[in-house]
Design a protein around this motif. Sequence first.
Motif, PDB file in Angstrom:
ATOM      1  N   ASP A 123       0.848  -1.199   0.000  1.00  0.00           N
ATOM      2  CA  ASP A 123       0.000   0.000   0.000  1.00  0.00           C
ATOM      3  C   ASP A 123       0.884   1.250   0.000  1.00  0.00           C
ATOM      4  O   ASP A 123       0.624   2.212  -0.734  1.00  0.00           O
ATOM      5  CB  ASP A 123      -0.931   0.020   1.215  1.00  0.00           C
ATOM      6  CG  ASP A 123      -2.172  -0.838   1.020  1.00  0.00           C
ATOM      7  OD1 ASP A 123      -2.607  -1.000  -0.132  1.00  0.00           O
ATOM      8  OD2 ASP A 123      -2.709  -1.338   2.022  1.00  0.00           O
ATOM      9  N   ILE A 135     -12.029  -1.789  -9.228  1.00  0.00           N
ATOM     10  CA  ILE A 135     -11.690  -1.089  -7.987  1.00  0.00           C
ATOM     11  C   ILE A 135     -12.277   0.320  -8.063  1.00  0.00           C
ATOM     12  O   ILE A 135     -11.576   1.265  -8.429  1.00  0.00           O
ATOM     13  CB  ILE A 135     -10.163  -0.999  -7.764  1.00  0.00           C
ATOM     14  CG1 ILE A 135      -9.440  -2.273  -8.213  1.00  0.00           C
ATOM     15  CG2 ILE A 135      -9.840  -0.690  -6.309  1.00  0.00           C
ATOM     16  CD1 ILE A 135      -7.936  -2.168  -8.207  1.00  0.00           C
ATOM     17  N   ARG A 139     -15.350  -0.889   1.073  1.00  0.00           N
ATOM     18  CA  ARG A 139     -15.499  -2.217   1.675  1.00  0.00           C
ATOM     19  C   ARG A 139     -16.170  -3.220   0.751  1.00  0.00           C
ATOM     20  O   ARG A 139     -15.870  -4.402   0.771  1.00  0.00           O
ATOM     21  CB  ARG A 139     -16.309  -2.104   2.971  1.00  0.00           C
ATOM     22  CG  ARG A 139     -15.613  -1.298   4.059  1.00  0.00           C
ATOM     23  CD  ARG A 139     -16.495  -1.115   5.279  1.00  0.00           C
ATOM     24  NE  ARG A 139     -16.045   0.004   6.112  1.00  0.00           N
ATOM     25  CZ  ARG A 139     -16.743   0.508   7.105  1.00  0.00           C
ATOM     26  NH1 ARG A 139     -17.928   0.002   7.412  1.00  0.00           N
ATOM     27  NH2 ARG A 139     -16.273   1.523   7.799  1.00  0.00           N
ATOM     28  N   PRO A 193     -10.358  -4.659   2.217  1.00  0.00           N
ATOM     29  CA  PRO A 193      -9.359  -3.614   1.973  1.00  0.00           C
ATOM     30  C   PRO A 193      -8.124  -3.811   2.852  1.00  0.00           C
ATOM     31  O   PRO A 193      -8.231  -4.152   4.034  1.00  0.00           O
ATOM     32  CB  PRO A 193     -10.107  -2.330   2.336  1.00  0.00           C
ATOM     33  CG  PRO A 193     -11.548  -2.652   2.094  1.00  0.00           C
ATOM     34  CD  PRO A 193     -11.700  -4.086   2.504  1.00  0.00           C
ATOM     35  N   VAL A 203      -5.787  -5.867  -2.589  1.00  0.00           N
ATOM     36  CA  VAL A 203      -6.967  -5.040  -2.361  1.00  0.00           C
ATOM     37  C   VAL A 203      -6.483  -3.800  -1.617  1.00  0.00           C
ATOM     38  O   VAL A 203      -6.133  -3.882  -0.444  1.00  0.00           O
ATOM     39  CB  VAL A 203      -8.025  -5.782  -1.520  1.00  0.00           C
ATOM     40  CG1 VAL A 203      -9.309  -4.945  -1.429  1.00  0.00           C
ATOM     41  CG2 VAL A 203      -8.315  -7.164  -2.101  1.00  0.00           C
ATOM     42  N   TRP A 257      -7.330   1.668   0.644  1.00  0.00           N
ATOM     43  CA  TRP A 257      -8.270   2.758   0.415  1.00  0.00           C
ATOM     44  C   TRP A 257      -9.545   2.308  -0.300  1.00  0.00           C
ATOM     45  O   TRP A 257     -10.480   3.103  -0.473  1.00  0.00           O
ATOM     46  CB  TRP A 257      -7.613   3.887  -0.387  1.00  0.00           C
ATOM     47  CG  TRP A 257      -6.901   3.429  -1.642  1.00  0.00           C
ATOM     48  CD1 TRP A 257      -5.569   3.245  -1.792  1.00  0.00           C
ATOM     49  CD2 TRP A 257      -7.497   3.105  -2.901  1.00  0.00           C
ATOM     50  NE1 TRP A 257      -5.278   2.814  -3.066  1.00  0.00           N
ATOM     51  CE2 TRP A 257      -6.452   2.732  -3.771  1.00  0.00           C
ATOM     52  CE3 TRP A 257      -8.803   3.098  -3.390  1.00  0.00           C
ATOM     53  CZ2 TRP A 257      -6.660   2.352  -5.094  1.00  0.00           C
ATOM     54  CZ3 TRP A 257      -9.034   2.713  -4.712  1.00  0.00           C
ATOM     55  CH2 TRP A 257      -7.972   2.344  -5.551  1.00  0.00           C
ATOM     56  N   ALA A 258      -9.593   1.058  -0.738  1.00  0.00           N
ATOM     57  CA  ALA A 258     -10.753   0.577  -1.500  1.00  0.00           C
ATOM     58  C   ALA A 258     -12.001   0.557  -0.612  1.00  0.00           C
ATOM     59  O   ALA A 258     -11.926   0.319   0.595  1.00  0.00           O
ATOM     60  CB  ALA A 258     -10.479  -0.812  -2.048  1.00  0.00           C
TER      61      ALA A 258
END
Length: 951
Positions: free
Chosen positions: A621, A786, A748, A766, A742, A745-746
């Motif tokens: 990330d 996404i 839920r 996430p 994943v 910040w994606a």
Amino acid sequence: MALSSNRRAFLRIATLVAAAPAVSSLATGRATAAHRTLAGASANASATAAVPPAPAAWALRPFALKDVALGKGVFAAKRDLMLDYGRGYDVDRLLQVFRANAGLSTRGAVAPGGWEGLDGEANGNLRGHYTGHFLSMLAQAYGSTGEQAYADKIRYMVGALAEVRDALRKDPAVLSTAGRFSTAVENPRGSSQYVDLPATVLGGAPAITLSAWVKPTHGANWARVFDFGNDTTRYLYLATRNADGVPRFAITTGGPGREQAVNGTAQLPLNQWSHLAVTIEGTTGTLYVNGTAVGANTAMNLNPAALGALKNHWLGRSNFPDPTYAGAFDEVNIWSRALTAAEVAALRDTPASQTPAGNGDLASYAFNETTGSAFADASGRALTATLRRTWGAPSHPGFLAAYPETQFITLESMTSGNYTVVWAPYYTAHKILRGLLDAYLNTDDERALDLAAGMCDWMYFRLSALPQATRQRMWGIFSSGEFGGIVEAICDLHQITGKAEHLALARLFDLDKLIDACAAGTDILDGLHANQHIPIFTGLVRLYDATGEERYLTAAKNFWGMVVPTRMYSIGGTSTLEFWKARGVIAGTLSDTTAETCCAHNMLKLSRMLFFHEQDPKYMDYYERALYNQILGSKQDKPDAEKPLVTYFIGLLPGSVRDYTPKAGTTCCEGTGMESATKYQDSVYFKKADSTALYVNLYSPSTLTWAEKGVTVTQTTAYPVEQGSTITVRGKKATFELRLRVPAWAARDGFKVTVNGRAVRGTPVPGSYFAVSRTWCDGDTVRVSIPFRVRVEKALDAPATQTLFYGPVNLVARDARRTYLEFGLYGNAALSGDLLPALTPVAGKPLHFTLGGVELAPFAEGTEDPTHAYFHRVEPGVVFGNTDSGVANPARAADGTTLLDEVWAAAPFKNKSELVKKAGSVVDAWVAAGLLSRADGQKVLTTAKSASYVS
């Protein structure tokens, strides 16, 4: 001692065989290379693998750059700009400082300047580092593209550096050049060479004439033609330039304050021959330039005889710490009498031997030699002169640098930093070592490996002789003691050679006070120079790989957590004016000199290395954040033949403009910027050590060739313009688990995966990896969706100072004002919590929006627009769905949290009713706390119920 060719090949095979079960495809490549070496293949063998054998401790394995091809997109576009720069740049310019240091011809090349030249910052004390970066860039360019032009440049540079090392191993040799009458001897600037004359050269003469033809190539003040003396008290000299830039002769027995001198009247021209002569007779000293007397001193009471016996008799060197003479000498003569004006004038157009004066009777050097280091004397006294270096000779045959070994020697006695004296010599050694190692790994040029191994042999010889306390003191010195990522490079070399001394060398760089503190979880970063320390921890991870010593890995993990997120800016960078401040201080450290680009580069390397050990998605990330924002944004989006166009600092104050040509050029950040731009694809994919899983860490248009599985994996995407990626598997049937990152910040429930159009079961979380296990067939297609949302991140020390993100993209405002912009975002927030409805898309410009009349753009765009990465969040009234309640938005005094902050912190909401319910509970709490009146609370609730929301 450097490894013999056969020994190197044997160790490489042994290392590869030991690692074969874990890295079969890599081992095959290296073993094949070793076989070619044993068969007597030349240094022009084609490239094999571009990574050293992977340590057994790694749970994951990277792919070589050649195995991952970038597709069309922002990464390829920026990379191509750097490839063009590397393809076209004249590498003789980079080699100039190395050749000069070795006394070799510089072939007319002009050094790049900036940090990579003698006229740069701190007297060019970091020269050589940029050449190492450039070699790494070329190696990565060749590894990525296979383009022969890069391999040719690498091999040319490696060959030149081998010649440099060979020259440094020997006494300096004459560099012959065209002279005033025949041939002459040249002293390249930066060579630290001079001519040593025998002790009896002045002959105790009370009267004298000194004569020389000079062709200076640099206008340094106080560079000597002659200097005869004991120290800085008793001497006589002739300088080409004094403080006023004109020639000066002086003699003294009482130091500079008591010099009896004669000065010229005009500067000597550069790159032209000029004749200088000095005569002393009785009380008169006369200075001649090109046969004409330009100055006289008739009150002199000193002459060579009055000086007595002297220790030093030099051409081109000073008894003071002045620069050595840069240029050529021809016809040096010394007479034991004062020539007449007519005799001196005759020397202007005719060799001395053909004039009435004849050759000097004390000494006469024609400099007609073309080899060796000795100069014959034609005076009849047989006073042979010798070409020498001011610093003698390297302490070990493996030494290679663009400056004398004196910086390394001086560091050993320093107690505090002074980069005008010593500037990070082991940092520069690291860059050269890394460049050579990358050259070897990508081109299989054995000369590069031999040079790299020799450098490590030399460093071990030097450092192993020092007490531990001395090394600890050295490595703790700011700037002068900086050693960059040298430990990582040495460990990589050891992985290839297997030589015990190389691993022992890596441990000689341990800085125990730093390692022990970080291993214990004690944050001591406040006040430390950021980029001096970040690369240390990548080296510690590699030391853990080689030794199994847990404190190394623990220290690195804990250190990472001291930087991310507590000292991290929105773009992924860290440091202000190169240093760290107290943890958690973000807004309080914003300046025009934040986020040194090297720091982001090295934090990415550390994150990658830690992920090999511990597959915590936080590392990837962070990798996405820093890569897609600071690293991309640090490269300007235009071509340039002379410069890489990469930032040093990235100012994050309002209205900051990025400087892509920093500090006169060739800085550390431009060096790492070249490297970053030619390896964008190095962390898109990793494989599990047993090849049962493939990690997709980044969504980037690219094609992986996984030869071991007989498949290619292609991502087709315009990410981050496109909110997702299509992954196609082609080739043989292959069974493996596809692990898709994943992003943290994606949303839920936003991350979706289909295979051949069918949804994959499971719930992506996430900040994790989502696994798809199957036997893959030719043509299988995975679609990853996404959906992005707009969100803010708050500065840890000032919640109202915020930055804006759209998915992975840091959006910055383009505005020249130097004060913080004020934005509100809740007015039309979606039930999901997405703040996108507050922004207006700009037609025809993907990822561009307007907010409050100001354009927002991705930080990654390398422009020179003034930008605001941070803004002040202002939500004065309670507004839902663009409906104003008429109630001021109250805030808690303790932390500044507003009523709307608390409501929207509960997003996403499944429906309007859920939002209204949350608003009601917040209103009740705030009324009970006396922060909101009952009447205003009712207005807020009524507005929440009546408003319309974007879902």
